[in-house]
Structures are given as C-alpha cells and as structure tokens.
Design a protein around this motif. Sequence first.
Motif: not given
Length: 301
Positions: A219-236
């Motif tokens: 579950n950690f790996g999946l959460a980490f990847q999803i947030t990685d994808d989100i950061l690629d769109i909306s991150g600084n």
Amino acid sequence: MDFDFTEFKQELEKRKQHIDSCLKLYLTREDAHPPIIHEAMHYAVFNGGKRLRPIMVLEGARLAGGNQANAVPIACALEMIHSYSLVHDDLPAMDNDELRRGKPTCHIVFGEANAILVGDALLTGAFAVMTEAAELPGVKLGNLIRVIRETAESAGSQGMVGGQVIDLESEGKNIDYDTLKTLHSLKTGKLFQVALRSGALICDINQEGLAAVDEYARNFGLAFQITDDILDISGNQELLGKPTGSDAKNGKTTYPGLLGLDKSREMASSCVEACIRSLQNFGSDADFLRQLAYFTLVRKN
C-alpha cells in the motif's frame, strides 16, 4: 495519531544522514582506480535522495525486534540498487532526463557509456555489500540467503526491470487501470516491499509479522506512486528538482491522467489508511512507519 510535518522532516533528515554515513563505508572510495567510474558512482548515490528504501530496511528490523545494525549492509545495498535504476531511467534510451533532484543527470556529467557502467557497477556491487551481513553476530545465514534471493527477484525481470519494460512498452498508449497498477507494483512497489521485508527477515520476524509488513509495503508503494504522478502535474518544479509534466511529454499513462486528480488523491488516502491498519498489532515501534505513510500524502518532492 498527531502528525507534525516539520518535526517528521527533521527525523527523516536525521535518518538520511545515518544512511549516508553508512553508504560512505560500503562504497568503493571515490579515488579508487579507475577513478572516473568511482567518482560517477558517488555522484549517482550522493545526489540528494531521501533514502526511503534503506530507512525502511532498518524499520523492518525494528519491527522484528532485532538489532538494526545487522540490517545496515542490506539497507546500503538496496539504496545502491535504487540509485542504479535512476541512472538507467534517465538515459536517452529510457526517459531521456537531463535533471535529477536539481542536478545534471549522470550521463550528462560523465557520458552515456559511463552512466551505463555506473548502473552495472552499483547493481553488482550491491550484492557484494549484502554479503557483509554474514559477518555480523546474530545474522542467520539462511535468512541472509533468502534476503539476497528476494532482492534479486524484486530488482529483476519479475520486478523492477519487468515494470520498466511495461512502462516503455506503454508509452504513447492508452493502458487500462490493471496494467498501470501492475506496471508500478513491479517498477516502484517491489523495491519498497523487499526493503521492509529484508530488514524484518534478517532479524528473524515471524510469519504474522511478515504478512503485516507486506501489506504495509504494498500500500505504501501504491500511495507513493500516485503522489509522484500528482506531483508531476501540480508540484513545484524547484522543489522537485526536475521539470514537471515529464510524464505527459513522454506519453506515459498516470493515475491522475486515467482517474482524475480527485479520485487519485482519494486512492492515495485509502492506501495510507490501509498502511496504518496493517500495523495495528505493533506498538510504538511502528510509529515512524505510521508517520511515513502520512508523509507520503503531503510531501512536496
């Protein structure tokens, strides 16, 4: 559980510094002959990484109630494998990235051929480092052999490399959710999973504890990847140390692209809740892992 972002970042930094000091002991000296390859290996490893995988190795040892020192060679080896994968990911034939954590990527600094060899050297060297654990008191040889085998499988064609192959084959295509989940469970999740398992196994955890560790890591790996994808769109971009939008540029299917941002955030939150549930039979020894799961949702890079 209360979560203080600033306090946790300080704790994470302290553990990162400990891992860095251990890595310096196990990596071949920067000035060893031939110097260019060893200089490049140090450049690849000491490039500002968060050290989450080696930290998780040590946390696995903590959950098993063992001596964390016995897991240090495994922790360093996992970070060497992770570092090699990033060097190869950045290559022109793969993601063709010129920046990694705000610095020029390895092939930009040392040339493409040397970058390939750096990855080769870090991967093979990692398994030599793992064998150092055999000399430590309390380490069972059978447990170490199991850790080495699982690490090789997790990094190979049925794990990280296999996930990378699916990733490359999927570029420019509209893949479905199951393919996307399989891709990232192999490419990203397997190393997180084997990291936590390895620390626990080297310290002789029981089967019930190992099952809980597995559940957390998946579950950690999946959460980490999803947030990685989100950061690629909306991150600084400055905090990320690389240009945003690279997934779209490379024609990659992402969780936000497939499910939308809101649904992706909900899924990441559900994964973190599952992480917390998996640790219900552990006491305060699991508090860092609980906070690490929360941190995944609010991290900026």
